[in-house]
Design a protein around this motif. Structure first.
Motif, mmCIF file in Angstrom:
data_model
loop_
_atom_site.group_PDB
_atom_site.id
_atom_site.type_symbol
_atom_site.label_atom_id
_atom_site.label_comp_id
_atom_site.label_asym_id
_atom_site.label_seq_id
_atom_site.Cartn_x
_atom_site.Cartn_y
_atom_site.Cartn_z
ATOM 1 N N VAL A 46 29.299 120.892 96.310
ATOM 2 C CA VAL A 46 30.482 120.827 95.455
ATOM 3 C C VAL A 46 30.553 119.497 94.709
ATOM 4 O O VAL A 46 31.144 119.411 93.629
ATOM 5 N N THR A 47 29.917 118.454 95.258
ATOM 6 C CA THR A 47 29.984 117.122 94.630
ATOM 7 C C THR A 47 29.247 117.068 93.296
ATOM 8 O O THR A 47 29.424 116.123 92.539
ATOM 9 N N PHE A 48 28.414 118.094 93.035
ATOM 10 C CA PHE A 48 27.660 118.121 91.767
ATOM 11 C C PHE A 48 28.347 118.976 90.699
ATOM 12 O O PHE A 48 27.854 119.086 89.586
ATOM 13 N N THR A 49 29.475 119.580 91.037
ATOM 14 C CA THR A 49 30.146 120.455 90.078
ATOM 15 C C THR A 49 30.981 119.648 89.097
ATOM 16 O O THR A 49 31.411 118.526 89.383
ATOM 17 N N LYS A 50 31.231 120.247 87.931
ATOM 18 C CA LYS A 50 32.038 119.582 86.904
ATOM 19 C C LYS A 50 33.464 119.356 87.401
ATOM 20 O O LYS A 50 34.057 118.299 87.148
ATOM 21 N N GLU A 51 34.020 120.333 88.114
ATOM 22 C CA GLU A 51 35.386 120.214 88.622
ATOM 23 C C GLU A 51 35.531 118.993 89.524
ATOM 24 O O GLU A 51 36.481 118.211 89.401
ATOM 25 N N PHE A 52 34.547 118.812 90.407
ATOM 26 C CA PHE A 52 34.557 117.665 91.323
ATOM 27 C C PHE A 52 34.442 116.360 90.538
ATOM 28 O O PHE A 52 35.216 115.415 90.749
ATOM 29 N N GLN A 53 33.484 116.300 89.625
ATOM 30 C CA GLN A 53 33.256 115.075 88.839
ATOM 31 C C GLN A 53 34.463 114.725 87.986
ATOM 32 O O GLN A 53 34.790 113.549 87.804
ATOM 33 N N ASP A 54 35.146 115.753 87.472
ATOM 34 C CA ASP A 54 36.336 115.503 86.654
ATOM 35 C C ASP A 54 37.433 114.828 87.478
ATOM 36 O O ASP A 54 38.130 113.924 86.996
ATOM 37 N N ILE A 55 37.595 115.271 88.732
ATOM 38 C CA ILE A 55 38.617 114.656 89.602
ATOM 39 C C ILE A 55 38.257 113.203 89.895
ATOM 40 O O ILE A 55 39.111 112.311 89.850
ATOM 41 N N VAL A 56 36.956 112.948 90.175
ATOM 42 C CA VAL A 56 36.502 111.581 90.435
ATOM 43 C C VAL A 56 36.785 110.685 89.231
ATOM 44 O O VAL A 56 37.296 109.562 89.375
ATOM 45 N N GLN A 57 36.492 111.189 88.021
ATOM 46 C CA GLN A 57 36.709 110.397 86.806
ATOM 47 C C GLN A 57 38.195 110.146 86.576
ATOM 48 O O GLN A 57 38.591 109.054 86.151
ATOM 49 N N GLU A 58 39.022 111.147 86.850
ATOM 50 C CA GLU A 58 40.472 110.969 86.709
ATOM 51 C C GLU A 58 40.976 109.862 87.636
ATOM 52 O O GLU A 58 41.739 108.984 87.223
ATOM 53 N N LEU A 59 40.525 109.888 88.893
ATOM 54 C CA LEU A 59 40.936 108.860 89.852
ATOM 55 C C LEU A 59 40.421 107.488 89.449
ATOM 56 O O LEU A 59 41.129 106.473 89.573
ATOM 57 N N ARG A 60 39.182 107.452 88.956
ATOM 58 C CA ARG A 60 38.618 106.169 88.504
ATOM 59 C C ARG A 60 39.480 105.588 87.383
ATOM 60 O O ARG A 60 39.736 104.375 87.334
ATOM 61 N N GLY A 61 39.929 106.450 86.484
ATOM 62 C CA GLY A 61 40.789 105.996 85.386
ATOM 63 C C GLY A 61 42.089 105.398 85.900
ATOM 64 O O GLY A 61 42.551 104.363 85.403
ATOM 65 N N HIS A 62 42.669 106.021 86.914
ATOM 66 C CA HIS A 62 43.913 105.493 87.498
ATOM 67 C C HIS A 62 43.684 104.109 88.109
ATOM 68 O O HIS A 62 44.535 103.222 87.991
ATOM 69 N N ILE A 63 42.532 103.931 88.765
ATOM 70 C CA ILE A 63 42.255 102.644 89.427
ATOM 71 C C ILE A 63 41.971 101.565 88.384
ATOM 72 O O ILE A 63 42.399 100.412 88.533
ATOM 73 N N VAL A 64 41.278 101.920 87.296
ATOM 74 C CA VAL A 64 41.060 100.968 86.199
ATOM 75 C C VAL A 64 42.401 100.493 85.657
ATOM 76 O O VAL A 64 42.613 99.287 85.438
ATOM 77 N N GLN A 65 43.313 101.439 85.449
ATOM 78 C CA GLN A 65 44.659 101.065 84.968
ATOM 79 C C GLN A 65 45.390 100.193 85.985
ATOM 80 O O GLN A 65 46.088 99.232 85.610
ATOM 81 N N ALA A 66 45.242 100.524 87.260
ATOM 82 C CA ALA A 66 45.923 99.769 88.319
ATOM 83 C C ALA A 66 45.449 98.322 88.365
ATOM 84 O O ALA A 66 46.198 97.431 88.772
ATOM 85 N N ARG A 67 44.214 98.080 87.972
ATOM 86 C CA ARG A 67 43.654 96.716 88.033
ATOM 87 C C ARG A 67 44.088 95.856 86.843
ATOM 88 O O ARG A 67 43.884 94.642 86.873
ATOM 89 N N GLN A 68 44.634 96.476 85.827
ATOM 90 C CA GLN A 68 44.970 95.719 84.618
ATOM 91 C C GLN A 68 46.312 95.014 84.735
ATOM 92 O O GLN A 68 47.168 95.401 85.519
#
Length: 265
Positions: free
Chosen positions: A243-265
């Motif tokens: 499941v870690t190779f699916t687009k759905e999984f990767q999209d969730i990871v990218q969404e969370l990464r975006g939140h953390i990038v914002q949190a660091r600013q």
């Protein structure tokens, strides 16, 4: 909102000391989080945001100066006996065998301490079954230095579970392991959670790990930490590594990464 099995409501906590200044360092502020019984929750966020502080507050290893902490509908005023904990370093005692390391919490925590003396064979059997459930059957007589890093971490997980806790707290438990061993242990903890139905709280920097394992993920802000985002993971269970190779999984990871990038600013 009704309090969950683990509930922190408006919690603030600071660390003192001369180097921290007269008022200390504010680690978390107005932190509110509710985790349901049997849920697998993951907490992510920038380094130093208070993730580990959250763990200490929820288990009664630290106490806040404001707000309320409750576990299993009880106010937390002392270390929580129904919790087991595992950390990044397995911290096994080198002079004790794997089995003896596993039994260590039972030598300390009542009522197990009393019962261990009377029914040691029963407890040894429980420990051996637990080792077998994580692929360590037959390794009870080995010393930590005879085990690989992954095997030591499996032992650490078993030690956290030996007293049959209702709550399992995991603080970066797989962070020091190589990628293949880490993914192996994701599956071990996935299966343990499914089999036992316990409540699990995982603190991690690894977003893939969080998405693979969790029912809900909480993103914390920069220090002083509070919850910025709560993300429900809708991926069906049981989850396989594919499941870690699916687009759905990767999209969730990218969404969370975006939140953390914002949190660091």
């Amino acid at each position: 909102m009704e309090p969950g099995f683990v509930s922190l409501d408006g919690v603030s906590h600071r660390y003192g000391g001369i180097a921290a200044g007269p008022e200390g360092v504010l680690a978390v502020q107005d932190l509110t989080i509710n985790i349901n019984r049997g849920e697998f929750a993951a907490v992510v966020g920038p380094s130093g945001c208070g993730k580990s502080t959250l763990m200490k507050l929820a288990t009664g290893l630290q106490f806040p100066f404001a707000g309320h902490v409750r576990v299993a509908n009880q106010a937390v005023t002392k270390p929580v006996k129904i919790a087991g904990m595992a950390f990044q370093a397995p911290t096994l005692l080198p002079w004790r065998t794997t089995l003896e390391n596993l039994l260590l919490p039972l030598e300390i925590v009542q009522p197990h301490r009393r019962e261990l003396r009377r029914n040691k064979a029963q407890y040894v059997e429980r420990a051996e079954k637990l080792l077998a459930s994580v692929g360590l059957g037959g390794f009870g007589s080995k010393f930590p230095w005879q085990l690989s890093g992954g095997m030591q971490q499996r032992t650490s997980l078993c030690r956290a579970l030996i007293h049959e806790p209702q709550l399992l707290m995991l603080d970066e438990p797989f962070g020091a392991l190589d990628a293949f061993t880490r993914e192996e242990l994701w599956c071990v903890i996935r299966d343990l959670h499914a089999a036992r139905g316990i409540t699990v709280v995982l603190v991690t920097h690894d977003l893939r790990e969080a998405v693979f394992l969790a029912d809900r993920i909480f993103v914390m802000s920069q220090r002083p930490g509070r919850i910025l985002v709560e993300k429900k993971i809708e991926l069906p269970r049981p989850r396989e590594l594919d499941v870690t190779f699916t687009k759905e999984f990767q999209d969730i990871v990218q969404e969370l990464r975006g939140h953390i990038v914002q949190a660091r600013q």
